[in-house]
Design an enzyme around this catalytic site. Structure first.
Site: not given
Length: 338
Positions: A22, A24, A217
C-alpha cells in the site's frame, strides 16, 4: 495463507516472492516518506509492486513521486484502483460505450485506454459511472452521477475508503463521496479497490506472484483485501489502523504478521506472528486481559503480538490491564489507556 511452522530464521523478504505494498500511510504520507520505509525498500532485489486504492493520479505520476522520495519505482510497478475499475468496465461494456467519470483526468485516461468513452455529463447517455477520488469533486459532479445511476447506469467505485491519510491527518476519502451517491440513489456500486478482490488480483497477475505478501496500514482495506484473495498480510502501525483497532479486529481483518514499520521486513518472520511469548504473560481475569512482563523484553510490538494471540481467541474481553511497570510502559507506547 501460510499454514503451520515458518522456516526458522527466514525473513519476510526470503519467504515471499512479491511484496504488494500500500502507499498512503504505509510508504508515505503525502509528501513525506514514512520513517524507515525508504531504507527498507532500497538496495535490495525484492520484487515490489505499489498497490493503491487512490485513483486520483496516473501510475507514472505516482512512480515519479516515489522516485523523488527515494523509493525504487518504475511506472509498471504501480497498480491503481483506476486501472482495475477500467478493467471491470471493459469486461462488461462494448468498446466505445460512454462512461461518466467522477474523478480526475487520470481516471478518465484509464477509461479511454480500455476503449471506452469518458464523458462528464449524464446528458451524454452513459451506460456506466466510474467514481474515484478527486479533491475537486463537488455537488455538481455528484449530481451528474446520481442522475446516471438513477437512470440505470452500471456503477463502479474505485474504492470505498471512508478516509484518506494526509500530512495534516485523516480527511474524507472516496468512500465518503460514494456514500453520498448511494444515499441519493439506493444503489450499491461494484468496487475495484481493496478490500474487494479485483485490485489485488490484478497486482498478483502483474507480478506473476506465486507467494505474495500484502502490506498495508489499514485493517479494513489492506488486510481484509489480502483475506479476500487468500494472501498472507503484514499490518504496519504507521497509518490509519491503531492498536485498539487491531485488538478488536474481526477474523477477516486479522493480519498474518504485525509490526511497527517496514523495517520488519528484515526480521525473522516467525517473530512477527501473533503468538504466545515467554517474555510476556497474558491471562484472562474478570473478563479483562492482564499483561505482565516475565522476561527481559520491553518491546511494545513483541508484547502486542502476545496479547493478540489471546485477544483474538477471547474477542469479548473487556480491556487490557497492565500488571507491572513494564506492562504499563507498553500500553503507553500503544496509546492504549492503562
Amino acid at each position: 495463507m501460510t499454514e503451520g511452522n515458518l522456516p526458522v530464521g527466514k525473513t519476510l523478504r526470503e519467504i515471499y516472492d512479491v511484496l504488494l505494498l500500500d502507499l498512503d500511510g504505509t510508504v508515505y504520507r503525502g509528501a513525506q516518506p514514512v520513517p524507515g520505509a525508504r531504507e527498507a525498500l532500497t538496495g535490495g532485489d525484492d520484487t515490489v509492486l505499489y498497490v493503491t486504492n487512490n485513483a486520483s493520479r496516473r501510475p507514472a505520476d505516482v512512480a515519479l513521486h516515489l522516485r523523488e522520495l527515494g523509493f525504487p519505482a518504475e511506472d509498471a510497478s504501480v497498480v491503481t484502483s483506476s486501472q482495475s475499475a477500467a478493467r471491470l468496465l471493459a469486461e462488461q461494456l462494448p468498446a466505445g460505450t460512454p462512461v461518466l467519470v467522477v474523478g480526475t483526468e487520470a481516471l478518465a485516461e484509464e477509461i479511454a485506454a480500455v476503449g471506452l468513452e469518458p464523458v462528464r455529463t449524464a446528458d451524454a447517455g452513459p451506460a456506466a459511472v466510474v467514481q474515484g477520488h478527486s479533491p475537486d469533486t463537488g455537488w455538481a459532479m455528484l449530481a451528474e452521477a446520481t442522475l446516471a445511476v438513477r437512470s440505470g447506469a452500471l456503477w463502479v467505485a474505485t474504492n470505498i475508503d471512508s478516509t484518506l491519510p494526509t500530512e495534516r491527518g485523516l480527511v474524507l476519502g472516496n468512500g465518503s463521496m460514494v456514500a453520498a451517491v448511494r444515499n441519493a440513489t439506493g444503489a450499491t456500486p461494484l468496487v475495484a479497490g481493496k478490500p474487494a478482490a479485483p485490485l489485488l488480483e490484478d497486482a498478483i497477475r502483474r507480478g506473476a506472484a506465486r507467494r505474495p505478501l500484502v502490506i498495508g496500514d489499514r485493517l479494513d482495506t489492506d488486510i481484509e483485501g489480502a483475506d479476500a484473495v487468500g494472501a498472507d498480510s503484514l499490518l504496519v502501525l504507521t497509518g490509519v489502523s491503531t492498536v485498539a483497532d487491531l485488538l478488536r479486529a474481526p477474523a477477516r481483518q486479522r493480519p498474518t504478521y504485525v509490526a511497527g514499520s517496514l523495517t520488519s521486513l528484515d526480521e525473522p518472520a516467525e517473530r512477527l506472528r501473533p503468538a504466545a511469548d515467554p517474555a510476556w504473560t497474558v491471562t484472562v481475569d474478570g473478563g479483562d486481559l492482564h499483561l505482565a512482563a516475565t522476561g527481559d523484553s520491553d518491546d511494545p510490538m513483541q508484547a502486542l503480538r502476545a496479547v493478540l494471540d489471546l485477544a483474538w481467541a477471547e474477542p469479548a474481553f473487556g480491556q487490557v490491564v497492565a500488571d507491572d511497570a513494564r506492562a504499563r510502559a507498553v500500553l503507553a507506547a500503544w496509546g492504549v489507556p492503562a
